[in-house]
Design a protein around this motif. Structure first.
Motif, PDB file in Angstrom:
ATOM      1  N   THR A 176       0.830  -1.209   0.000  1.00 18.46           N
ATOM      2  CA  THR A 176       0.000   0.000   0.000  1.00 18.46           C
ATOM      3  C   THR A 176       0.863   1.256   0.000  1.00 18.46           C
ATOM      4  O   THR A 176       0.550   2.243  -0.667  1.00 18.46           O
ATOM      5  N   GLU A 177       1.968   1.248   0.746  1.00 20.75           N
ATOM      6  CA  GLU A 177       2.812   2.430   0.854  1.00 20.75           C
ATOM      7  C   GLU A 177       3.557   2.725  -0.443  1.00 20.75           C
ATOM      8  O   GLU A 177       3.723   3.892  -0.825  1.00 20.75           O
ATOM      9  N   ARG A 180       1.089   4.462  -2.612  1.00 15.08           N
ATOM     10  CA  ARG A 180       0.800   5.809  -2.120  1.00 15.08           C
ATOM     11  C   ARG A 180       1.882   6.794  -2.547  1.00 15.08           C
ATOM     12  O   ARG A 180       1.598   7.909  -2.993  1.00 15.08           O
ATOM     13  N   THR A 198      -3.662  11.527   0.682  1.00 13.73           N
ATOM     14  CA  THR A 198      -3.624  10.316  -0.137  1.00 13.73           C
ATOM     15  C   THR A 198      -3.581   9.079   0.751  1.00 13.73           C
ATOM     16  O   THR A 198      -2.719   8.966   1.625  1.00 13.73           O
ATOM     17  N   THR A 199      -4.496   8.165   0.521  1.00 14.78           N
ATOM     18  CA  THR A 199      -4.519   6.910   1.276  1.00 14.78           C
ATOM     19  C   THR A 199      -4.655   5.736   0.314  1.00 14.78           C
ATOM     20  O   THR A 199      -5.334   5.823  -0.707  1.00 14.78           O
ATOM     21  N   VAL A 200      -3.993   4.655   0.658  1.00 14.89           N
ATOM     22  CA  VAL A 200      -4.119   3.394  -0.068  1.00 14.89           C
ATOM     23  C   VAL A 200      -4.241   2.310   0.981  1.00 14.89           C
ATOM     24  O   VAL A 200      -3.361   2.155   1.831  1.00 14.89           O
ATOM     25  N   VAL A 232      -7.940   3.289  -3.294  1.00 12.91           N
ATOM     26  CA  VAL A 232      -7.005   4.394  -3.507  1.00 12.91           C
ATOM     27  C   VAL A 232      -7.808   5.691  -3.466  1.00 12.91           C
ATOM     28  O   VAL A 232      -8.738   5.883  -4.256  1.00 12.91           O
TER      29      VAL A 232
END
Length: 379
Positions: A176-177, A180, A198-200, A232
C-alpha cells in the motif's frame, strides 16, 4: 490565475436583510473562510470587516502589509476585537454587527463592550456553497490532477505480477505504501499538493503482513494480494486552495463474489446521484437515496452501507451543502459524492467523485472509469 477577494456582494445582501451595520470575521493561517474573503492565507491572526460595500483588513505589524485589490489594509496591533471595533467606530454608529458563530469569545466581548450587538450569520457558508466560474474551473483543474494520480495507481496494479497470490511490481512485493508514494509523485508532477490526504488501503481487511522497507513512513503498509480490494483515495489541493476528491477500488484478480456485488451497488448508487441531484432537489433526500440504492443490493443500511455520502467541496473538503440536512441544492453547488460498502471479512468497496450542479442538471467532473479492473484505466 490568482484569486482575489470574494463574498462581498453576499455580505452586503446579508447586512441589508438584517439591517446590520457591518460584518466581522477573525481568522488565521489556512482558514478557508479567510482565504475566501481575502484571496490569500496568513500565518497570523487578522481581522476582516465589511461595511456598506467596503472591505477592511487589519493585520499585525509582525507581517508585511499585503496589497489586496478592493480591500483597505492597515497595520493594527490591538487585540482582534478592539481592532474590529476601531474600524466600526470610524465608519458607523452603534448597532447590530454580524459575525460567524466561530468568532473568538474575547473578540465578541470587546465588540459588545464597545456598544455593538452581535448576531450570528451563516452567510459565509451559504456564499461559499455556490461556486463562480473561476472556482468551478479551479476545482476541475484539481480533479484532473486527481484522476492522473488514481491512474498511476491503476497502472501499477495492472502491471503487477503475482507470486503465490502476492502482487509483485518493479522487482519487489507491492505494498500500500509503495502505491501511495507513486500516486503522490504523480500529483506533484501535475502541480497540486497531495495535502496529506492520499490513502491506499485494503479496504478494512485485517492487515496480514507489514511491508519491509515501508515502516519509515507508514507502519500500516501492507503487502497486497491479487484478490485484495485496494482502495485508492486522493484529495489534492490546487495552488488557489481549492480541493479535489477521487477514490476508486481495484481488484487485480477478483473472484466475482462479495466485491463484485458491492461494486455494482456502489456504482448504481453513484448513478442515482446523477438522477436525483439537481437545482431545487432536497440534499438530504439525495443522500438518503444514495444509501437506499446501495442497501438495495442486499447490504445492511446500518452496518455495511457508509453513512457519509458526501457534501459540498471547495476550499474545504467538507462544506455546504451537506448531503444530509435541510438544504436545497442549487446551480453552482459542487459536491463530493461517496458510495461505500464495508465488511470486516471482505474489506471495503468505495467510489468518490466530485459532481457539479448546473442549471440543466448534475455532472461528474472528469467522469473517470469506475471499474474494479485497473486495466480499464488504460483503455
Amino acid at each position: 490565475m490568482p484569486f482575489g477577494p470574494r463574498g462581498g456582494d453576499a455580505l452586503d445582501a446579508a447586512l441589508d436583510d438584517r439591517d446590520a451595520l457591518g460584518f466581522v470575521f477573525i481568522g488565521r493561517g489556512p482558514d478557508p473562510n479567510l482565504r475566501y474573503l481575502t484571496g490569500r492565507e496568513f500565518d497570523t491572526t487578522v481581522v476582516y470587516v465589511r461595511i456598506a460595500g467596503e472591505s477592511y483588513l487589519r493585520v499585525p505589524s509582525t507581517i508585511e502589509t499585503p496589497e489586496i485589490p478592493g480591500v483597505s489594509v492597515r497595520i493594527d496591533d490591538k487585540p482582534p476585537g478592539k481592532a474590529a471595533a476601531a474600524v466600526l467606530e470610524a465608519e458607523t454608529d452603534n448597532g447590530t454587527v454580524l459575525a460567524p458563530q466561530t468568532i473568538p469569545h474575547d473578540a465578541a466581548l470587546h465588540l459588545e463592550s464597545a456598544g455593538y450587538d452581535l448576531a450570528s450569520t451563516p452567510v459565509l457558508d451559504d456564499a461559499r456553497a455556490v461556486k463562480d466560474d473561476d472556482e468551478r474551473a479551479a476545482i476541475e483543474t484539481v480533479q484532473r490532477a486527481a484522476r492522473r494520480g488514481i491512474a498511476r495507481a491503476a497502472e501499477i496494479l495492472a502491471d503487477a505480477t503475482t507470486d503465490d497470490r502476492t502482487l509483485v511490481w518493479d522487482g519487489a512485493p507491492l505494498s500500500t505504501e509503495r502505491i501511495r508514494r507513486q500516486v503522490n509523485v504523480a500529483l506533484a508532477i501535475e502541480g497540486v499538493d497531495a495535502a496529506g490526504a492520499t490513502t491506499v488501503d485494503i479496504g478494512g481487511r485485517t492487515e496480514r503482513e507489514t511491508a519491509e522497507g515501508d515502516s519509515d513512513h507508514d507502519t500500516s503498509a501492507v503487502v497486497l494480494r491479487a484478490d485484495d480490494p485496494v482502495v485508492v483515495s486522493v484529495a489534492p489541493r490546487g495552488r488557489d486552495g481549492y480541493r479535489g476528491a477521487l477514490a476508486r477500488t481495484f481488484v487485480v484478480d477478483a473472484d466475482g463474489g462479495w466485491e463484485r456485488r458491492a461494486h455494482v451497488a456502489c456504482d448504481a448508487a453513484r448513478d442515482v446521484a446523477l438522477v436525483e441531484a439537481g437545482p431545487g432537489a432536497d440534499a438530504a433526500f439525495v443522500g438518503s437515496e444514495i444509501r437506499a440504492e446501495t442497501a438495495a443490493f442486499g447490504f445492511s443500511p446500518s452496518e455495511e452501507v457508509a453513512r457519509d455520502v458526501g457534501g459540498g467541496i471547495g476550499l474545504s473538503l467538507r462544506e455546504s451543502p451537506p448531503l444530509d440536512g435541510d438544504t436545497e441544492l442549487a446551480a453552482g453547488n459542487v459536491v463530493r459524492v461517496r458510495t461505500a460498502v464495508s465488511d470486516p471479512e471482505n474489506g471495503r468497496i468505495e467510489l468518490v467523485d466530485v459532481m457539479a450542479i448546473d442549471d440543466d442538471g448534475p455532472m461528474f467532473l472528469g467522469d473517470p472509469p469506475t471499474s474494479l479492473d485497473p486495466a480499464a484505466w488504460s483503455q
